[in-house]
Design a protein around this motif. Sequence first.
Motif, PDB file in Angstrom:
ATOM      1  N   SER A 109      42.489  41.749  53.065  1.00  8.97           N
ATOM      2  CA  SER A 109      43.471  42.824  53.233  1.00  8.97           C
ATOM      3  C   SER A 109      44.780  42.540  52.522  1.00  8.97           C
ATOM      4  CB  SER A 109      43.732  43.053  54.730  1.00  8.97           C
ATOM      5  OG  SER A 109      42.575  43.477  55.381  1.00  8.97           O
ATOM      6  N   GLU A 110      45.259  41.288  52.571  1.00  7.99           N
ATOM      7  CA  GLU A 110      46.559  40.982  51.991  1.00  7.99           C
ATOM      8  C   GLU A 110      46.576  41.121  50.476  1.00  7.99           C
ATOM      9  OE1 GLU A 110      47.877  36.958  52.269  1.00  7.99           O
ATOM     10  OE2 GLU A 110      45.845  36.151  52.326  1.00  7.99           O
ATOM     11  N   LEU A 111      45.406  41.095  49.837  1.00  8.04           N
ATOM     12  CA  LEU A 111      45.341  41.240  48.385  1.00  8.04           C
ATOM     13  C   LEU A 111      44.913  42.643  47.959  1.00  8.04           C
ATOM     14  CD1 LEU A 111      43.586  37.871  47.402  1.00  8.04           C
ATOM     15  CD2 LEU A 111      46.038  38.389  47.389  1.00  8.04           C
ATOM     16  N   ALA A 112      44.382  43.407  48.881  1.00 10.22           N
ATOM     17  CA  ALA A 112      43.800  44.710  48.534  1.00 10.22           C
ATOM     18  C   ALA A 112      44.807  45.645  47.892  1.00 10.22           C
ATOM     19  CB  ALA A 112      43.190  45.354  49.780  1.00 10.22           C
ATOM     20  N   ALA A 113      46.057  45.622  48.376  1.00  8.04           N
ATOM     21  CA  ALA A 113      47.065  46.553  47.855  1.00  8.04           C
ATOM     22  C   ALA A 113      47.407  46.270  46.397  1.00  8.04           C
ATOM     23  CB  ALA A 113      48.329  46.482  48.717  1.00  8.04           C
ATOM     24  N   ASP A 114      47.160  45.031  45.930  1.00 13.33           N
ATOM     25  CA  ASP A 114      47.498  44.669  44.554  1.00 13.33           C
ATOM     26  C   ASP A 114      46.363  44.927  43.574  1.00 13.33           C
ATOM     27  OD1 ASP A 114      50.005  43.762  45.397  1.00 13.33           O
ATOM     28  OD2 ASP A 114      49.220  41.772  45.864  1.00 13.33           O
ATOM     29  N   LEU A 115      45.232  45.415  44.065  1.00  4.79           N
ATOM     30  CA  LEU A 115      44.076  45.643  43.200  1.00  4.79           C
ATOM     31  C   LEU A 115      43.975  47.120  42.842  1.00  4.79           C
ATOM     32  CD1 LEU A 115      41.450  43.437  45.069  1.00  4.79           C
ATOM     33  CD2 LEU A 115      42.590  42.906  42.899  1.00  4.79           C
ATOM     34  N   PRO A 116      43.652  47.429  41.592  1.00  2.86           N
ATOM     35  CA  PRO A 116      43.489  48.837  41.202  1.00  2.86           C
ATOM     36  C   PRO A 116      42.351  49.490  41.987  1.00  2.86           C
ATOM     37  CG  PRO A 116      43.570  47.377  39.272  1.00  2.86           C
ATOM     38  CD  PRO A 116      43.442  46.502  40.474  1.00  2.86           C
ATOM     39  N   ALA A 117      42.501  50.750  42.266  1.00  2.00           N
ATOM     40  CA  ALA A 117      41.500  51.489  43.056  1.00  2.00           C
ATOM     41  C   ALA A 117      40.375  51.957  42.145  1.00  2.00           C
ATOM     42  CB  ALA A 117      42.152  52.668  43.766  1.00  2.00           C
ATOM     43  N   THR A 118      39.654  51.002  41.540  1.00  2.00           N
ATOM     44  CA  THR A 118      38.575  51.346  40.612  1.00  2.00           C
ATOM     45  C   THR A 118      37.195  51.159  41.214  1.00  2.00           C
ATOM     46  OG1 THR A 118      38.665  49.103  39.714  1.00  2.00           O
ATOM     47  CG2 THR A 118      39.963  50.793  38.577  1.00  2.00           C
ATOM     48  N   ALA A 119      37.109  50.509  42.381  1.00  2.00           N
ATOM     49  CA  ALA A 119      35.815  50.274  43.013  1.00  2.00           C
ATOM     50  C   ALA A 119      36.020  50.160  44.518  1.00  2.00           C
ATOM     51  CB  ALA A 119      35.174  48.999  42.459  1.00  2.00           C
TER      52      ALA A 119
END
Length: 605
Positions: free
Chosen positions: A108-118
């Motif tokens: 969860s703590e890294l999810a916001a920094d990942l592009p919403a591509t998958a």
Amino acid sequence: MSSTWPELFAARVQAAPDAVAVVFEDQSLTYAELDARANRLANRLVAAGAGPERLVGLAVPRSMEMIIAEVAVLKSGAAYLPIDTDYPADRISYLLDDARPVCMVTVSELAADLPATAPLVLLDDPTTWSGPDHLPAPDIQATNAAYVIYTSGSTGRPKGVVLSHTGVAKLVATQTERFGIGPSDRVLQFASPSFDVAFWDLCLALLSGGRLVVVPAGRRVPGPELTEYIDRNEITFMILPPALLAALPRELSLRPGAILLAGTERVSPELVARYGRDRRMFNAYGPTEATVNSTLGESHPDKVQGPVVPIGIADPMTTAYVLDERLRPVGEGELYLGGPGLARGYLNRPALTAERFVADPFGPPGNRLYRTGDLVRVNSEGALEFLGRVDDQVKIRGYRIELGEVESVLAEHPGVSQSVVVAREGELVAYAVAAPGRDEHAEHDHVEEWRELHEDVFAEAASGGLEENFTGWNSSYDGSEIPLGEMREWHAATIERISALRPRRVFEIGVGSGLILSRIAPLAQEYWGVDLSPKAIANLRRELGDDPRIHLDARPAHDLGDVPREYFDTVVINSVAQYFPSVSYLTEVIREAYGLLAPGGTIFL
């Protein structure tokens, strides 16, 4: 042997289910526990679309879950794509857009920094682990992809290397025949998952019945945190980069018979002398395109002659040829590699694949060789010695970097018309030519913004001394203050270099808090200094009093109109240059500074 990774792992689980498989700090999992947890996650991944010839992204912090996730992806039949979350956001976006994974495994703590591509599969979501402990065996073939590693590209775009399960047999043969790895071994897992060495770590431990000991992120530094962890876990096998080995504060304490591989960059004779006497040490060589490792040179101080440490002979199930430009065998030339460990090629790049993977003129039809681009020679004992590159690729701290890629990125900046990048002493140095058509108004607005920031810094600057007023010197990584010891070392080295010029009439651009002025002015006949911040100049005048030899003024670096021309023997432009708004602005300042120099003078930049 052409078994897949999951098949070989299943045999180890069946042979010793209660043996410890993975250790992370004070946590541990047996082979049976690792198998069950990986099966639960693999079932979740299959539901998210994972399967043969599909990619699953992994953006997982160093943890027990990182290993479980890697095993789970392999068991699902998919190939894993490691994503280093320390990469710049645009690089991560490019990797995901290019590879198109069916899902991303993260927390969860890294999810916001990942592009919403998958779609995301969160390891800290309890429902992720709600599946059964068993997994229906997917139809995985040895030719299916196992993982994809992105490496540097000459066009400014990284390229994904697709590795299949066929290379697993080569790695297992190497670790068995060359090292004798078995169930009693404890393998240190130091490499980042974004390095292919991490895949070999999985094979070294989990496909031999040994124990994989994962180094926590806070211990991946050359200091007692790492060496204590190695000692405590009684490590018997490790792969470490030479740069880290050279920086360790003391000798490693390893069990008798322990094995040390130094890989990812050149190994020096000094390193062999330090670490190669009391243990088995190997110089490991191998490109990503040939499944991690291709040659090994066992290194002992008594056997290393001269300045080059051999990279040795080819691994089992690997062929190595030294060829000229017409693919004829020679004693010194480019290294070509063959065997089942060769990658399938580059993801979505058939032309580049055809260029680097060529027909094998020495084998049966359909065999291929990989052009490494590495220049080698065969020594008198039949071992290979690495000499350099046939192109402009370099390796810095284990990272493959093609200089053309950096030049391509620089060329995208509107202020740059031409650029050249070179490698010097483990660092990249870029030279750029400013493009015409500068927006001087925008640059000067940028300078004004810096003036406001500097005013805030120098408004807080303490009085009562100039030589160690390091106010505002903060790390660009985390914003923390740079340690006093490091600042003192930098300060002393800078003063020594400027003093060696024997300056008499000095002009400093960006005088700041007087760190250089305080030490050089007493040696000079005259010292002129300008700074963007009026408060910085006011602070200096208050500290220095009325010294007729020192002339101070508050003005930007580009505004030197009434300063004496062709008068100074030394012009200093030190750390202030990092705040200049563009390459062209720096060029303008240097041009102005050049006009201030008397014949024979020096600009210290």
